[in-house]
Design an enzyme around this catalytic site. Structure first.
Site, PDB file in Angstrom:
ATOM      1  CE  LYS A 149      -4.621   1.316   2.102  1.00 34.23           C
ATOM      2  NZ  LYS A 149      -5.447   1.455   1.206  1.00 34.23           N
ATOM      3  CD  GLU A 182      -6.576  -4.076  -6.033  1.00 30.56           C
ATOM      4  OE1 GLU A 182      -7.295  -3.939  -5.128  1.00 30.56           O
ATOM      5  OE2 GLU A 182      -5.678  -3.817  -6.293  1.00 30.56           O
TER       6      GLU A 182
END
Ligand code: PLP
Length: 286
Positions: A149, A182
């Site tokens: 991330k 995603e």
């Protein structure tokens, strides 16, 4: 609003980082998005663990222990008297020179921002999101792993821009092989013939909400199957929902101009929205 910045709490208007910070110059850093419900931080340990894994993957030492980081996160909420909040810890490589060599950055910059927050998608939880599969591909796992991330979210931003331009609420990423990954900020699940599928995590962020959804589904008798999914599987699904810290669990009822199932949020999706509400309201670190 008080923001944690390198060891101190400072007012929002004074919370500034240097233009020489490599987070700014190069997107060199990592972050998390965390929610607090009813004064309790949801899945704090999981988020702190992921923050440290992201830092490890980019060879960055956060310079605080996980316990210290967790305490700073909780203290940021307390200092601002927040009960329902979105919390954003950010750790960048720190201030260096204009060169990209991280050895010139003396210490990481640590920032924690918290702000009041309600449901992200408003009425869309009842109607469902409109998804758009985008041309931009998710980072390949052999390049910059989507499991990190990192502050390099350009890929996700370009996906969002493309979805916005096409009138969608959320972008759906494919990888270089055409497998579904995603959304721009959430993971994806499909329901087909009473079975639930989700992509493997090699090509997407290992969502903490995704893991929670898998547990919740298990409790009600659905073993989620991790699989390679294509757009065909999405177009022909009975139900689709996305999961994420900001999105929580939200139905996706249209994709690329096709209705998903009946075009209304499906029964299992609605069950998930409810189960998610229950677990976020009843667990977490005070
Ligand atoms: N995928 C991406 C790219 C994200 O940025 C996020 C948000 O954090 C998610 C998925 C969902 O992950 P989580 O449920 O841990 O918030």
């Amino acid at each position: 609003l008080l923001i944690y910045l390198d060891g101190k709490f400072v007012p929002k208007s004074e919370a500034r980082v240097s233009v020489y910070d490599h987070g700014f110059l190069y997107g060199d850093g990592v972050f998390e998005g965390i929610r607090a419900y009813n004064g309790r931080v949801f899945k704090l340990k999981e988020h702190v663990d992921r923050l440290y894994d992201s830092a490890k993957a980019i060879a960055m030492d956060i310079s605080l222990t996980k316990e210290e980081m967790s305490e700073i996160i909780l203290e940021t909420l307390r200092k601002n008297n927040l009960k329902d909040a979105y919390i954003r810890p950010i750790v960048s490589r720190g201030v260096g020179d204009l060169g990209l060599d991280p050895r010139n950055c003396e210490k990481p910059s640590v920032v924690v921002i918290a702000q009041g927050w309600g449901a992200m998608y408003g009425d869309l939880y009842e109607v469902g999101l409109k998804g758009v599969s985008v041309c931009i591909r998710r980072n390949a796992p052999d390049a910059l792993s989507p499991n990190i991330k990192s502050l390099n979210y350009l890929n996700n931003i370009l996906a969002k821009i493309e979805a916005n331009e096409k009138g969608g609420d959320e972008a759906i990423f494919l990888d270089q092989n055409g497998f579904v990954c995603e959304g721009s900020g959430d993971n994806i699940f499909i329901v087909k013939n009473n079975q639930v599928f989700t992509p493997f995590t090699i090509s997407n962020l290992k969502g903490i909400t995704r893991a929670t959804a898998i547990e919740l589904l298990d409790e009600i008798g659905y073993k989620v199957i991790e699989a390679n999914l294509g757009l065909f599987d999405l177009y022909t699904a009975d139900e689709i929902f996305v999961t994420g810290t900001a999105a929580e669990s939200a139905p996706l009822t249209k994709l690329d101009g096709r209705l998903i199932g009946t075009g209304k949020p499906g029964a299992l999706t609605l069950k998930m929205v409810e189960a998610f509400d229950k677990i976020t309201q009843s667990t977490g670190t005070p």
